[in-house]
Design a protein around this motif. Structure first.
Motif, short mmCIF file in Angstrom:
data_model
loop_
_atom_site.label_atom_id
_atom_site.label_comp_id
_atom_site.label_asym_id
_atom_site.label_seq_id
_atom_site.Cartn_x
_atom_site.Cartn_y
_atom_site.Cartn_z
N CYS A 77 6.49 -60.94 26.45
CA CYS A 77 8.10 -61.35 26.62
C CYS A 77 8.81 -60.51 26.92
O CYS A 77 8.46 -59.19 26.38
N GLY A 78 10.04 -60.97 26.66
CA GLY A 78 11.14 -60.45 26.93
C GLY A 78 11.88 -59.69 25.24
O GLY A 78 11.20 -59.80 24.96
N ASP A 79 12.72 -59.11 25.54
CA ASP A 79 13.56 -58.70 24.15
C ASP A 79 14.84 -59.60 23.51
O ASP A 79 14.94 -59.49 22.45
N PRO A 171 15.29 -47.21 23.70
CA PRO A 171 16.87 -47.69 23.26
C PRO A 171 18.22 -48.90 23.93
O PRO A 171 18.17 -49.83 23.69
N ARG A 172 17.48 -49.08 25.20
CA ARG A 172 17.13 -49.92 25.62
C ARG A 172 17.50 -51.31 25.35
O ARG A 172 18.31 -52.34 25.13
N ARG A 173 15.76 -51.31 25.44
CA ARG A 173 15.11 -52.70 24.92
C ARG A 173 16.11 -53.59 23.25
O ARG A 173 15.70 -54.59 22.51
N LEU A 174 15.90 -52.31 22.32
CA LEU A 174 16.83 -52.78 20.96
C LEU A 174 17.61 -53.22 21.36
O LEU A 174 18.39 -53.98 20.90
N LEU A 175 18.70 -52.80 22.44
CA LEU A 175 19.84 -52.65 22.15
C LEU A 175 19.82 -54.51 22.55
O LEU A 175 20.94 -55.02 22.50
N ALA A 176 19.06 -54.95 23.90
CA ALA A 176 19.21 -56.30 24.47
C ALA A 176 18.06 -57.04 23.31
O ALA A 176 19.76 -57.86 23.08
N CYS A 177 17.45 -56.85 22.44
CA CYS A 177 17.12 -57.41 21.04
C CYS A 177 18.62 -57.47 20.75
O CYS A 177 19.12 -58.89 19.83
N ALA A 178 18.99 -56.78 19.98
CA ALA A 178 20.64 -56.69 19.12
C ALA A 178 21.24 -57.94 19.76
O ALA A 178 22.35 -58.19 18.82
N SER A 180 21.84 -59.65 22.17
CA SER A 180 21.15 -61.31 22.00
C SER A 180 21.06 -62.08 20.85
O SER A 180 21.37 -63.32 20.74
N ALA A 181 21.21 -61.28 19.34
CA ALA A 181 20.85 -62.00 18.47
C ALA A 181 22.79 -62.00 17.88
O ALA A 181 22.97 -62.67 16.96
N GLN A 182 22.97 -60.69 18.41
CA GLN A 182 24.72 -61.08 17.61
C GLN A 182 25.35 -62.22 18.40
O GLN A 182 26.34 -63.06 17.83
N ALA A 183 24.97 -62.65 19.70
CA ALA A 183 25.32 -64.03 20.12
C ALA A 183 25.23 -65.00 19.98
O ALA A 183 25.00 -65.77 20.21
#
Length: 254
Positions: A77-79, A171-178, A180-183
């Motif tokens: 699935c997506g990140d 880093p791109r996928r980790l940043l995407a997860c972080a 989305s969690a921040q939002a």
């Protein structure tokens, strides 16, 4: 006979939205009883293996590898938070047996929270371990500062437990997860959870400080807060205390 061991459960699904599980290692952990299902933060399950083993000493325990950065068959699935929660919710629907104790750590706590809302009948109790992010950390600058101050409190042993997954993700996928969690605003979601909620935090965690942990527990309809030793990765450094909190949710009367 009780069996102990370690297993990662890879979640897969087809285009029709159904999901299945294939196992690596020992698929069944622990004796009969209410299963504890662990959801890792930032897609790095390795640091939860110690907690998994401790939980399996008193009942079945499973660790979900989502989104599966190191899965040989590819990510499932997506990140982002929504994609991860939907995948865990599908897994909860398709896996046979009674309701589980669903427990997530860090961003995985947010994933578990949303999955519990999506599949309330499949979750006996919800455990949020070091849930992210308090409002002041929903901007990237303050988050970086908090991450640094927490990192200096962590055990160096956690690095080899998470680094392979982080390198596989990039880093791109980790940043995407972080991001989305921040939002996300977990404090607004908790009122929609009907099962008992335990929020576990650590005394030296700046990413999920004790005040935030107690606040979230107060937002739940049936919530309680537990503060243990350690920093953000207390699940790795203090697995016995973590398992004690999880077993408290497993065996607490409804």
């Amino acid at each position: 006979m009780t069996q102990h061991g370690q297993a990662l459960l890879y979640v897969t699904h087809d285009g029709a939205g159904t999901s299945a599980v294939r196992s690596m290692g020992t698929a069944e952990l622990g004796a009969a009883g209410v299963p504890v299902v662990l959801v890792p933060g930032l897609g790095a399950p390795g640091y939860l293996l110690r907690t998994l083993e401790r939980c399996a000493r008193s009942g079945p325990a499973r660790l979900l590898d989502v989104p599966g950065h190191r899965d040989p068959a590819g990510r499932v699935c997506g990140d982002t938070l929504g994609a991860l929660a939907d995948t865990v919710a599908r897994w909860l629907t398709d896996v046979p047996g009674g309701p589980v104790v669903l427990a997530g750590h860090s961003t995985g706590a947010q994933v578990a929270l949303h999955a519990a809302v999506l599949r309330p009948g499949r979750v006996r109790a919800l455990v949020l371990m070091a849930p992210t992010f308090p409002p002041r950390l929903r901007r990237f600058g303050p988050l970086l500062g908090a991450a640094f101050h927490t990192a200096v409190q962590e055990s160096p042993g956690v690095v080899p437990a998470v680094l392979p997954s982080y390198l596989a993700a990039g880093p791109r996928r980790l940043l995407a997860c972080a991001r989305s969690a921040q939002a996300d605003a977990p404090e607004e979601v908790l009122s929609r959870v009907i099962c008992p909620v335990t929020v576990v935090g650590a005394e030296h965690d700046v990413l999920s400080p004790p005040g935030w942990v107690r606040y979230l527990a107060g937002r739940a309809v049936r919530g309680r807060a537990v503060v243990v030793r350690g920093a953000h990765a207390f699940t790795h450094r203090h697995p016995d205390a973590t398992a004690e909190a999880l077993n408290g949710a497993r065996y607490a009367p409804l």
